[in-house]
Design an enzyme around this catalytic site. Structure first.
Site, mmCIF file in Angstrom:
data_model
loop_
_atom_site.group_PDB
_atom_site.id
_atom_site.type_symbol
_atom_site.label_atom_id
_atom_site.label_comp_id
_atom_site.label_asym_id
_atom_site.label_seq_id
_atom_site.Cartn_x
_atom_site.Cartn_y
_atom_site.Cartn_z
ATOM 1 C CB CYS A 37 -0.906 -0.055 1.238
ATOM 2 S SG CYS A 37 -1.765 1.468 1.628
ATOM 3 C CB CYS A 79 0.384 1.762 4.066
ATOM 4 S SG CYS A 79 -1.327 1.194 3.953
#
Length: 104
Positions: free
Chosen positions: A30, A33
């Site tokens: 991600c 993230c």
């Protein structure tokens, strides 16, 4: 850096933490993230001993992601006294997180 800590269960961690606990549900693949990592470091530096920051890999712990209804990554959940008090989805500026933690 977020604390690397072993615990027998997430509920044990919640029960034994006396200060606010900021949990980052993330995944290695991600991109947003990864953008949160330096932001969480900044939050930890500003608040020092007033908060514990924990990262949980949603792919390694899918049962926790499901239990806490994590539907987007990153999802940040702020716990206080074992209860969820606030939740954010997506990248958040450090000021938003710091202000929420300070209000506790």
């Amino acid at each position: 850096m977020a604390t690397t800590r072993q615990f027998s269960s997430f509920s044990d961690l919640l029960a034994t933490t006396n200060k606010p606990l900021l949990v980052d549900f993330y995944a290695d693949w991600c991109g947003p993230c990864r953008m949160m990592a330096p932001i969480l470091e900044q939050v930890k530096q500003v608040l020092k001993a007033d908060v514990e920051v924990v990262k949980i890999d949603s792919e390694r712990y899918p049962q926790l992601s499901s239990q806490y209804r994590v539907q987007a990554l990153p999802t940040l959940i702020l716990f206080h006294r074992g209860r969820e008090v606030q939740r954010w989805e997506g990248v958040q500026p450090p000021e938003v997180l710091i202000d929420a933690i300070r209000r506790l």
